[in-house]
Design a protein around this motif. Structure first.
Motif, short mmCIF file in Angstrom:
data_model
loop_
_atom_site.label_atom_id
_atom_site.label_comp_id
_atom_site.label_asym_id
_atom_site.label_seq_id
_atom_site.Cartn_x
_atom_site.Cartn_y
_atom_site.Cartn_z
N LYS A 146 5.35 -21.11 -2.05
CA LYS A 146 5.73 -20.81 -0.65
C LYS A 146 6.69 -19.63 -0.67
O LYS A 146 6.30 -18.56 -1.08
N ASN A 147 7.95 -19.82 -0.28
CA ASN A 147 8.85 -18.69 -0.40
C ASN A 147 10.03 -18.98 -1.32
O ASN A 147 11.10 -18.44 -1.17
N LEU A 148 9.79 -19.86 -2.30
CA LEU A 148 10.84 -20.16 -3.28
C LEU A 148 10.39 -19.72 -4.67
O LEU A 148 9.25 -19.95 -5.06
N VAL A 149 11.32 -19.14 -5.38
CA VAL A 149 11.05 -18.79 -6.77
C VAL A 149 11.21 -20.08 -7.58
O VAL A 149 12.27 -20.68 -7.58
N VAL A 150 10.13 -20.53 -8.25
CA VAL A 150 10.25 -21.79 -8.99
C VAL A 150 10.66 -21.57 -10.44
O VAL A 150 11.30 -22.41 -11.05
N ARG A 151 10.28 -20.43 -11.02
CA ARG A 151 10.83 -20.05 -12.32
C ARG A 151 10.66 -18.55 -12.50
O ARG A 151 9.92 -17.91 -11.75
N GLY A 152 11.35 -18.03 -13.49
CA GLY A 152 11.23 -16.60 -13.69
C GLY A 152 12.39 -16.06 -14.49
O GLY A 152 13.28 -16.81 -14.94
N LEU A 153 12.35 -14.76 -14.67
CA LEU A 153 13.33 -14.11 -15.52
C LEU A 153 13.50 -12.67 -15.05
O LEU A 153 12.52 -12.01 -14.70
N GLY A 154 14.73 -12.20 -15.06
CA GLY A 154 14.97 -10.80 -14.70
C GLY A 154 15.90 -10.16 -15.70
O GLY A 154 16.80 -10.81 -16.24
N LYS A 155 15.65 -8.89 -15.97
CA LYS A 155 16.49 -8.14 -16.91
C LYS A 155 16.78 -6.78 -16.31
O LYS A 155 15.87 -6.13 -15.78
N THR A 156 18.04 -6.37 -16.35
CA THR A 156 18.44 -5.12 -15.71
C THR A 156 19.34 -4.31 -16.62
O THR A 156 20.20 -4.88 -17.31
N HIS A 157 19.12 -3.01 -16.64
CA HIS A 157 19.97 -2.10 -17.42
C HIS A 157 20.44 -0.99 -16.50
O HIS A 157 19.65 -0.45 -15.73
N GLN A 158 21.73 -0.69 -16.56
CA GLN A 158 22.26 0.35 -15.69
C GLN A 158 23.16 1.30 -16.47
O GLN A 158 24.00 0.86 -17.27
N VAL A 159 22.99 2.58 -16.23
CA VAL A 159 23.87 3.59 -16.83
C VAL A 159 24.47 4.41 -15.70
O VAL A 159 23.74 4.94 -14.86
N TYR A 160 25.79 4.48 -15.69
CA TYR A 160 26.54 5.17 -14.64
C TYR A 160 27.41 6.23 -15.30
O TYR A 160 28.21 5.92 -16.18
N LYS A 161 27.22 7.48 -14.93
CA LYS A 161 28.01 8.58 -15.51
C LYS A 161 28.59 9.41 -14.40
O LYS A 161 27.85 10.03 -13.64
N TYR A 162 29.90 9.44 -14.33
CA TYR A 162 30.56 10.26 -13.32
C TYR A 162 31.50 11.22 -14.02
O TYR A 162 32.29 10.80 -14.87
N VAL A 163 31.41 12.47 -13.68
CA VAL A 163 32.30 13.48 -14.24
C VAL A 163 32.81 14.30 -13.06
O VAL A 163 32.00 14.81 -12.28
N GLY A 164 34.13 14.39 -12.93
CA GLY A 164 34.64 15.15 -11.79
C GLY A 164 36.01 15.72 -12.09
O GLY A 164 36.66 15.32 -13.06
N THR A 165 36.43 16.66 -11.25
CA THR A 165 37.79 17.20 -11.42
C THR A 165 38.83 16.12 -11.11
O THR A 165 39.98 16.26 -11.47
N ASP A 166 38.42 15.02 -10.48
CA ASP A 166 39.35 13.92 -10.20
C ASP A 166 39.25 12.82 -11.26
O ASP A 166 39.82 11.74 -11.07
N GLY A 167 38.53 13.05 -12.34
CA GLY A 167 38.45 12.05 -13.40
C GLY A 167 37.01 11.77 -13.78
O GLY A 167 36.08 12.36 -13.21
N CYS A 168 36.86 10.86 -14.74
CA CYS A 168 35.52 10.55 -15.24
C CYS A 168 35.36 9.04 -15.32
O CYS A 168 36.34 8.30 -15.39
N TYR A 169 34.13 8.59 -15.32
CA TYR A 169 33.87 7.16 -15.52
C TYR A 169 32.46 7.01 -16.07
O TYR A 169 31.52 7.63 -15.59
#
Ligand SMILES: *[C@@H]1O[C@H](CO)[C@@H](O)[C@H](O)[C@H]1NC(C)=O
Ligand SMILES: *[C@@H]1O[C@H](CO)[C@@H](O)[C@H](O)[C@H]1NC(C)=O
Ligand SMILES: *[C@@H]1O[C@H](CO)[C@@H](O)[C@H](O)[C@H]1NC(C)=O
Ligand SMILES: *[C@@H]1O[C@H](CO)[C@@H](O)[C@H](O)[C@H]1NC(C)=O
Ligand SMILES: *[C@@H]1O[C@H](CO)[C@@H](O)[C@H](O)[C@H]1NC(C)=O
Ligand SMILES: *[C@@H]1O[C@H](CO)[C@@H](O)[C@H](O)[C@H]1NC(C)=O
Ligand SMILES: *[C@@H]1O[C@H](CO)[C@@H](O)[C@H](O)[C@H]1NC(C)=O
Length: 610
Positions: free
Chosen positions: A541-564
């Motif tokens: 119906k509208n329910l997830v009965v089983r499953g798996l999720g995998k996520t990868h994130q890369v965040y790169k910030y470079v600025g005159t006000d700093g980096c992250y």
């Protein structure tokens, strides 16, 4: 017409695919009631030994300026959101915190203001869109996290320094979070809304004081309402607007637009053209093709546009992808600035003007409102101006459509260019402002294997620039370039009765570069923020009965006000690794070309003629 209950929640792509597979079954469903996926895998009882899970959106930390004092924190509102759909927003009177008045009296300027939403929920619930307004001006658009039986926690912080003028005046805080609770969807959201203020030791120099507007006029709906203060845009001809007059001593104006899309347009970038839907007799599949843009009009004329980032809400595609790392922009939806200073000559007549928003090819429903940031000339009662040139060519749009039965490929491309130049005469002299926006869009939407597989590959490219000069010199020159890539694969299989499986792969992100030079000095920033998420799930119906999720994130910030920098990955609710670094030095993290010394920043700016 009030938007349907379905519009209250961000939903999922799944029923779309299900409908493609079984148009007859979908057509037989109750009058266009779109189902959504429940969050929890099972309605498991809470387990006291399991702590709640903390969800988060990857973003760079908001840091108070060096040498500033604070925070001075004030609880603005504490709310419980159970059966809140179609009811008035939660409200609280706002009085500027005493520390703000004290700082003003001492001549100490506001260094940073941060609005923090912190919330918890337990049980099972959909993702719900919500908004926070102060005196009718929206401060935060966000989506809730979907709870688990053991509970979840999350918090969202937004830099609200640019609303300093609003924060200094008494007003009213309103939060609309339309939630529905029943035996299945049990989750009630509890939230605290807190304002954190930081102050400079002394009054900052005048150019810095000019960074924030003197007045912020909301372009939104007024209370009382049984809804959020946003406009709900329901179709391609629907234009929602508000009339307002601006002070006659305005010398600069910026429109900040808030946008979110729901229900039939939650996944607008996956919608097939209408001829495909008609040819296949699909009754429950949202269409109008895969292109959308928000157009801002003043007195009917196009002043600017927004080609929005494809935010995927916490229940989107496969809810298991977004736990605990949520989708880019889902907790803090991006806002979009349009500088309308060149048009001030048309608006400085003391009369009311009509500020309106429409969405090209929209389906029900888009929630849109805006804040008009105005800078006032304290030395004069009247500024004057004139528009020197204006070019808003029509949308350039093309679709290549090829299909046979449920399989096919649709390639859509679009572009638009808007530019305007105008002058304003104030006590700062006669200042000429040019502003432009240049957009391009390309979308490939492929259906394969009798419509059970869909592959969307889209790129939005949005560039804007500003150039401000007076008789003797260039005051400001800036450019902002954003690219939003998106790749989305979904495959439906093993359909048995009301059950099916879905495999999905989502890759999307935000790449932006900002350069600015002028009286306030030079600044440069570059952000590359990318997510790659893969998952499987079994849906009944509208329910997830089983499953798996995998996520990868890369965040790169470079600025005159700093980096992250942050590189983080999660699978099945567990963070696999999480590396972060906030130094700008070379080699601080592997593989990233993040060295930015002041010299390279300047070189970059020179390239941009600053
Ligand atoms: C394709 O899908 C349609 C609708 O679900 C179905 O009626 C048809 O039998 C399918 N065709 C094949 C070749 O599987
Ligand atoms: C809200 O604040 C109250 C009082 O400090 C606290 O007890 C509660 O846990 C907070 N709730 C959330 C969701 O942060
Ligand atoms: C579009 O939406 C507006 C506002 O709800 C409504 O008045 C109008 O009839 C709609 N137009 C169409 C063609 O559905
Ligand atoms: C769509 O419906 C019409 C009329 O009910 C029918 O003639 C046609 O064959 C149907 N087409 C498909 C692809 O099912
Ligand atoms: C998406 O399209 C772009 C440009 O057409 C292409 O370079 C890219 O490889 C495509 N991405 C995928 C994953 O197919
Ligand atoms: C630029 O130089 C100033 C002073 O020399 C320093 O404080 C600042 O951190 C430098 N910025 C970067 C991004 O290295
Ligand atoms: C996911 O984690 C749960 C515990 O939170 C565990 O019971 C389950 O087996 C895990 N599933 C997979 C496929 O790793």
């Amino acid at each position: 017409m009030a938007p349907s209950a379905a519009a209250a929640a961000a939903s999922s792509i799944l029923l779309l695919l299900l409908a493609l597979l079984h148009p007859a079954a979908a057509a037989a469903g109750a009058a266009r009631h779109r189902h959504r996926l429940g969050a929890s895998l099972r309605a498991a009882p809470p387990d006291a030994s399991q702590p709640p899970t903390t969800f988060f959106e990857v973003d760079r930390p908001i840091r108070p300026p060096r040498g500033s004092a604070g925070p001075c924190s004030t609880l603005l509102l504490s709310g419980t959101f159970g059966a809140t759909y179609g009811r008035p927003p939660a409200t609280a009177a706002y009085a500027p915190p005493a520390c703000l008045a004290d700082a003003r009296a001492r001549g100490a300027g506001l260094a940073l203001a941060v609005l923090e939403w912190s919330a918890d929920c337990r049980g099972r619930q959909f993702d719900r869109i919500f908004g926070v307004w102060l005196s009718g001006a929206e401060l935060l658009r966000s989506c809730t996290a979907e709870p688990r039986p053991n509970g979840i926690l999350w918090s969202v912080s937004r830099d609200v320094t640019r609303y300093a003028a609003l924060l200094a005046e008494p007003g009213e805080v309103a939060v609309y979070l339309g939630n529905l609770v029943d035996k299945t969807y049990t989750g009630v959201y509890h939230a605290n809304l807190t304002l954190h203020l930081y102050f400079h030791a002394a009054s900052p120099p005048p150019p810095q004081q000019q960074q924030q507007a003197d007045l912020i006029l909301p372009i939104s709906r007024s209370l009382p309402l049984n809804d959020g203060q946003w406009f709900a845009i329901q179709n391609s001809t629907d234009v929602q607007s508000k009339k307002l007059a601006i002070p006659s001593n305005t010398y600069r104006a910026v429109l900040e637009v808030f946008v979110s899309f729901h229900s039939d347009d939650e996944f607008w970038y996956t919608n097939p053209p209408n001829d495909y839907i008609q040819a296949n007799n699909l009754s429950n599949v949202p269409g109008n093709g895969a292109f959308r843009e928000v157009v801002a009009r003043v007195d009917g004329e196009v002043f600017g546009a927004v080609w929005p980032f494809t935010v995927i809400y916490t229940g989107g595609v496969n809810p298991l992808l977004w736990r605990p790392i949520t989708g880019i922009g889902s907790f803090t939806l991006p806002t979009y600035d349009i500088d309308i200073t060149p048009f001030l000559g048309k608006l400085l007549d003391g009369k009311e003007h009509d500020f309106g928003f429409g969405v090209t090819d929209a389906l029900d429903v888009w929630y849109i409102d805006a804040n008009l940031h105005l800078w006032l000339d304290h030395e004069s009662e009247k500024t004057t101006g004139s528009l020197l040139s204006y070019d808003a060519s029509v949308l350039d749009f093309n679709v290549n459509s090829e299909f046979s039965g449920l399989d096919g490929q649709f390639v859509t491309s679009a572009s638009r260019h808007i530019s305007a130049t105008g002058w304003v005469k104030s006590s700062y002299g006669e200042v000429t402002t040019s502003f432009y926006q240049r957009f391009s869009y390309e979308n490939s939407n492929v259906f394969r294997e009798n419509g059970t597989v869909q592959i969307v590959n889209q790129t939005i490219d949005a560039k804007s620039g500003i150039f401000v000069k007076d008789a003797s010199s260039v005051l400001l020159s800036g450019e902002f370039h954003e690219v939003f890539p998106l790749y989305l694969y979904t495959g439906t299989s093993d359909k048995v009765g009301d059950e099916y499986s879905l495999d999905s792969l989502v890759k999307f992100g935000i790449n932006e570069k900002k350069t600015s030079g002028g009286k306030l000095g030079f600044s440069f920033s570059s952000l590359q923020n990318a997510q790659s998420a893969r998952g499987t799930m079994r849906v009944k119906k509208n329910l997830v009965v089983r499953g798996l999720g995998k996520t990868h994130q890369v965040y790169k910030y470079v600025g005159t006000d700093g980096c992250y920098f942050r590189d983080v990955s999660s699978r099945n609710y567990t963070v696999l690794f999480d590396r972060s670094d906030d130094s700008c030095s070379k080699g601080a993290y592997s593989g990233a070309s993040t060295k930015l010394n002041n010299q390279s920043a300047r070189r970059k700016l020179l390239v941009n003629k600053l």
